[in-house]
Design a protein around this motif. Structure first.
Motif, short mmCIF file in Angstrom:
data_model
loop_
_atom_site.label_atom_id
_atom_site.label_comp_id
_atom_site.label_asym_id
_atom_site.label_seq_id
_atom_site.Cartn_x
_atom_site.Cartn_y
_atom_site.Cartn_z
N ARG A 275 0.84 -1.20 0.00
CA ARG A 275 0.00 0.00 0.00
C ARG A 275 0.88 1.26 0.00
NH1 ARG A 275 -3.70 0.95 5.05
NH2 ARG A 275 -3.86 -1.29 4.87
N GLY A 276 0.54 2.25 -0.81
CA GLY A 276 1.28 3.50 -0.84
C GLY A 276 2.66 3.35 -1.48
N GLY A 277 2.88 2.27 -2.23
CA GLY A 277 4.14 2.12 -2.96
C GLY A 277 5.28 1.57 -2.13
N HIS A 278 4.97 0.97 -0.95
CA HIS A 278 6.03 0.33 -0.18
C HIS A 278 6.55 -0.89 -0.89
CE1 HIS A 278 5.63 2.81 3.25
NE2 HIS A 278 4.40 2.45 3.51
N LEU A 279 7.88 -1.06 -0.88
CA LEU A 279 8.45 -2.29 -1.43
C LEU A 279 8.20 -3.44 -0.46
CD1 LEU A 279 11.91 -1.27 -2.83
CD2 LEU A 279 10.10 -2.43 -4.06
N GLU A 280 7.81 -4.57 -0.99
CA GLU A 280 7.64 -5.75 -0.15
C GLU A 280 8.88 -6.63 -0.27
OE1 GLU A 280 5.14 -6.47 1.90
OE2 GLU A 280 4.12 -4.58 1.43
N GLY A 286 17.88 -8.15 8.41
CA GLY A 286 18.42 -6.80 8.41
C GLY A 286 17.38 -5.74 8.17
N ARG A 287 16.13 -6.15 8.04
CA ARG A 287 15.09 -5.15 7.78
C ARG A 287 13.98 -5.27 8.82
NH1 ARG A 287 15.76 -7.02 2.24
NH2 ARG A 287 17.09 -5.53 1.15
N GLN A 292 8.59 -3.96 11.21
CA GLN A 292 7.82 -3.52 12.38
C GLN A 292 7.02 -2.24 12.06
OE1 GLN A 292 10.30 -2.90 15.76
NE2 GLN A 292 8.56 -2.76 17.18
N LYS A 293 7.68 -1.35 11.34
CA LYS A 293 7.04 -0.09 10.96
C LYS A 293 5.79 -0.34 10.13
CE LYS A 293 8.42 3.77 8.42
NZ LYS A 293 9.50 4.21 7.53
N GLU A 296 2.99 -1.56 12.23
CA GLU A 296 2.34 -0.46 12.96
C GLU A 296 1.40 0.31 12.04
OE1 GLU A 296 5.45 1.87 14.65
OE2 GLU A 296 6.07 0.22 15.96
N GLU A 297 1.89 0.56 10.82
CA GLU A 297 1.06 1.27 9.84
C GLU A 297 -0.23 0.50 9.57
OE1 GLU A 297 4.68 3.26 7.25
OE2 GLU A 297 3.37 1.75 6.35
N ALA A 298 -0.04 -0.82 9.45
CA ALA A 298 -1.20 -1.66 9.14
C ALA A 298 -2.21 -1.65 10.28
CB ALA A 298 -0.74 -3.09 8.86
N GLY A 299 -1.67 -1.57 11.53
CA GLY A 299 -2.53 -1.59 12.70
C GLY A 299 -3.31 -0.30 12.85
N SER A 300 -2.70 0.80 12.45
CA SER A 300 -3.33 2.11 12.70
C SER A 300 -4.53 2.35 11.79
CB SER A 300 -2.30 3.22 12.49
OG SER A 300 -1.93 3.29 11.14
#
Lengths: 300, 269
Positions: A275-280, A286-287, A292-293, A296-300
């Motif tokens: 969503r919003g162009g985030h790379l999966e 190392g990521r 986690q970020k 959190e975005e998904a939870g909000s």
């Protein structure tokens, strides 16, 4: 490892072939050691030409290339750059075995008669071990699989002990095991401070192991960190109409399948934007913070 | 019939060792030529050498130098034809070498030289002159030394020219080295089997060895051994059947090739 910091600096580079074809036009970018950079573009976008220009195989009609702040001739004389070519250019029935091919990488360090020292032998053994081909070292090269062949040439490049390694389409015709082995090795090289530049048109593999991206279409469209450059809009620009897309619409993923979706491909890795162009990322090593970020975005 | 008779004539003994020297040198070189895919180039250069040989002879220069110049002329001429038209490489080479060969024949027929055309075309190893013998020995030994000394670079150059360049070898120089050796050996082999059959000496032993060997070192040894045996056998038989020596040597090499082919068929199911 080198005393001067490892870097590639390309400024306003143009390459015109003798038949008048302008393969590269005013390309500029800069890369520094300790990274894996992807050179991304469609076939015919100038990827191979750029790599050849970096090796000094083709002469630029304009602009300049600096490697570790030296010109190309001097960089090559000092074995600063190693090159893993595409497979097609080699005669596979040639009577050489795996070990001899890797030993060729040491020629630049030997005397005129190319007699291997004990140190050369040690390095070759080590490089064969790194690519996992020590058991096959006495095989004739034609007896290997496509991925194993690629690993032989990677081992040859390693044997050159150059701080900069260029790979031209390393994953075409390569099995999954070899691809994993190559990626692991490239990561290791990065951690040792090497500069790895990989040309590819396989988009899905890029976020898995690259941290820098150079997008190319005749000229350099964008260059920089993966997260900034590897965006949907940039890729559309670089690939134009040839990019195949499949949108998972909200009806199937969000509601019906409980946000679970499976994507299968044969050997090419898929590139997935969230969503919003985030790379999966598939590989989360190392990521963890990033993951986690996202949660959190998904939870909000 | 006395089986050891050939070894009692000094001219035969000389033919045996000179033939072996030339054959072995050509055989070692042929491995690289075949692997580089230059078989046609070998044919071309050996024919194109003729005008160089005639001119060098008229000027009183070593024949090998003339052949060398002609070899370079032939390859640059065919490259120029390829570059300046859409002619394919083998076609361009065919045009260039046959034209140069014809030029050689014209030059020969216009000059009053004591050079025997039949010796050039078919070789004259049994009656070789002292000066020609000297040149042949020098050309063979030098070529053998250079090719063996640079064999690792040449192997890499034939195997993967792009990789060779990337590793920092001077490919232009190696290309020139192959061409120059080809020119020099054309003259040496011409003395033995004649210009028309030189190409056999430059291709067959390498091809024979590559049928049987999986690495370069053993290929070089097998090529050299098969060529030495073929040369000796050919000269020996030519004595008894009273036939031209050069063609007998080449026939014996052909025989070795067929044997290798059969051996390979036996080994591979």
């Amino acid at each position: 490892m080198p005393s001067t910091p490892t870097s590639i600096e390309v400024s306003h580079l143009s390459v015109t072939y003798p038949n008048g074809h302008l393969a590269l036009d005013d390309a500029s970018f800069r890369l520094q050691g300790g990274c894996i950079a992807a050179l991304v573009g469609i076939n015919g976008s100038g990827k191979s030409t750029l790599l050849k220009a970096l090796m000094g195989f083709v002469r630029p009609s304009r602009g300049s290339i600096r490697i570790n702040d030296e010109d190309i001739a001097s960089a090559r004389a000092h074995s600063r750059v190693a090159y893993v070519p595409q497979n097609e250019e080699v005669d596979w029935s040639f009577p050489v075995n795996v070990r001899s091919v890797v030993m060729m990488g040491r020629y630049g360090h030997m005397n005129l008669l190319r007699i291997a020292s004990r140190e050369d032998q040690r390095i070759v053994t080590q490089c064969l071990e790194k690519v996992g081909l020590l058991d096959l070292q006495h095989r004739q090269i034609g007896e290997l699989s496509g991925g194993q062949k690629k690993r032989v040439f990677l081992a040859r490049a390693l044997a050159q002990q150059a701080p900069i390694i260029l790979l031209d389409e390393p994953f075409t015709g390569v099995d999954v095991t070899s691809e994993e082995a190559i990626i692991t090795l490239l990561r290791q090289l990065r951690s040792e401070g090497a500069l790895v530049l990989v040309s590819t048109h396989n988009l899905g593999s890029v976020p898995e192991f690259c941290d820098q991206v150079v997008l190319i279409r005749r000229s350099v469209l964008a260059a920089g960190p993966l997260e900034e450059v590897f965006t949907e809009s940039n890729l559309k620009c670089a690939f134009g109409g040839v990019l195949r897309q499949f949108h998972f619409e909200s009806s199937t993923i969000e509601d019906h399948d409980g946000k679970t979706v499976k994507l299968l491909t044969d050997d090419e890795r898929p590139l997935v934007f969230g969503r919003g162009g985030h790379l999966e990322y598939r590989d989360r090593q190392g990521r963890e913070q990033l993951v986690q970020k996202r949660e959190e975005e998904a939870g909000s | 019939m006395n089986w050891s008779e050939p070894f009692s004539h000094p001219f035969m003994v000389e033919a045996f060792w000179l033939g072996a020297l030339v054959s072995v040198t050509c055989a070692v070189f042929s491995c690289f030529l075949v692997l580089k895919g230059w078989s046609l180039m070998g044919d071309a250069i050996s024919h194109a050498a003729l005008p160089g040989i005639v001119i060098a002879h008229l000027l009183g220069m070593p024949l090998a130098l003339g052949a060398l110049a002609a070899a370079l002329a032939c390859s640059s001429l065919s490259q120029w034809i390829t570059r300046s038209s859409s002619t394919k490489e083998d076609t361009a080479m065919g045009i260039a070498f046959s034209a140069l060969f014809a030029l050689g024949l014209v030059l020969y027929s216009r000059s009053d030289s004591e050079l025997h055309l039949s010796h050039i075309l078919f070789g004259n190893i049994l009656g070789i002159e002292a000066s020609a013998r000297g040149q042949t020995i020098v050309a063979s030994c030098l070529s053998l030394l250079v090719v063996l000394g640079r064999r690792r670079d040449l192997t890499l150059f034939c195997f993967d020219p792009i990789g060779a360049q990337a590793i920092g070898l001077n490919c232009r120089l190696l290309n020139l080295l192959l061409l120059a050796t080809l020119g020099a050996l054309s003259v040496a082999a011409m003395q033995a089997v004649g210009i028309l059959l030189v190409v056999a000496m430059l291709i067959t032993p390498g091809c024979t060895a590559l049928l049987l060997c999986k690495n370069m070192g053993s290929a070089l040894v097998v090529a050299a051994a098969s060529a030495a045996i073929a040369s000796t056998l050919g000269i020996y038989l030519s004595f008894f059947i009273d036939a031209a020596t050069g063609p007998c040597m080449v026939l014996a090499q052909g025989l070795c090739f067929v044997l290798a082919l059969l051996l390979r068929r036996l080994r591979l199911p």
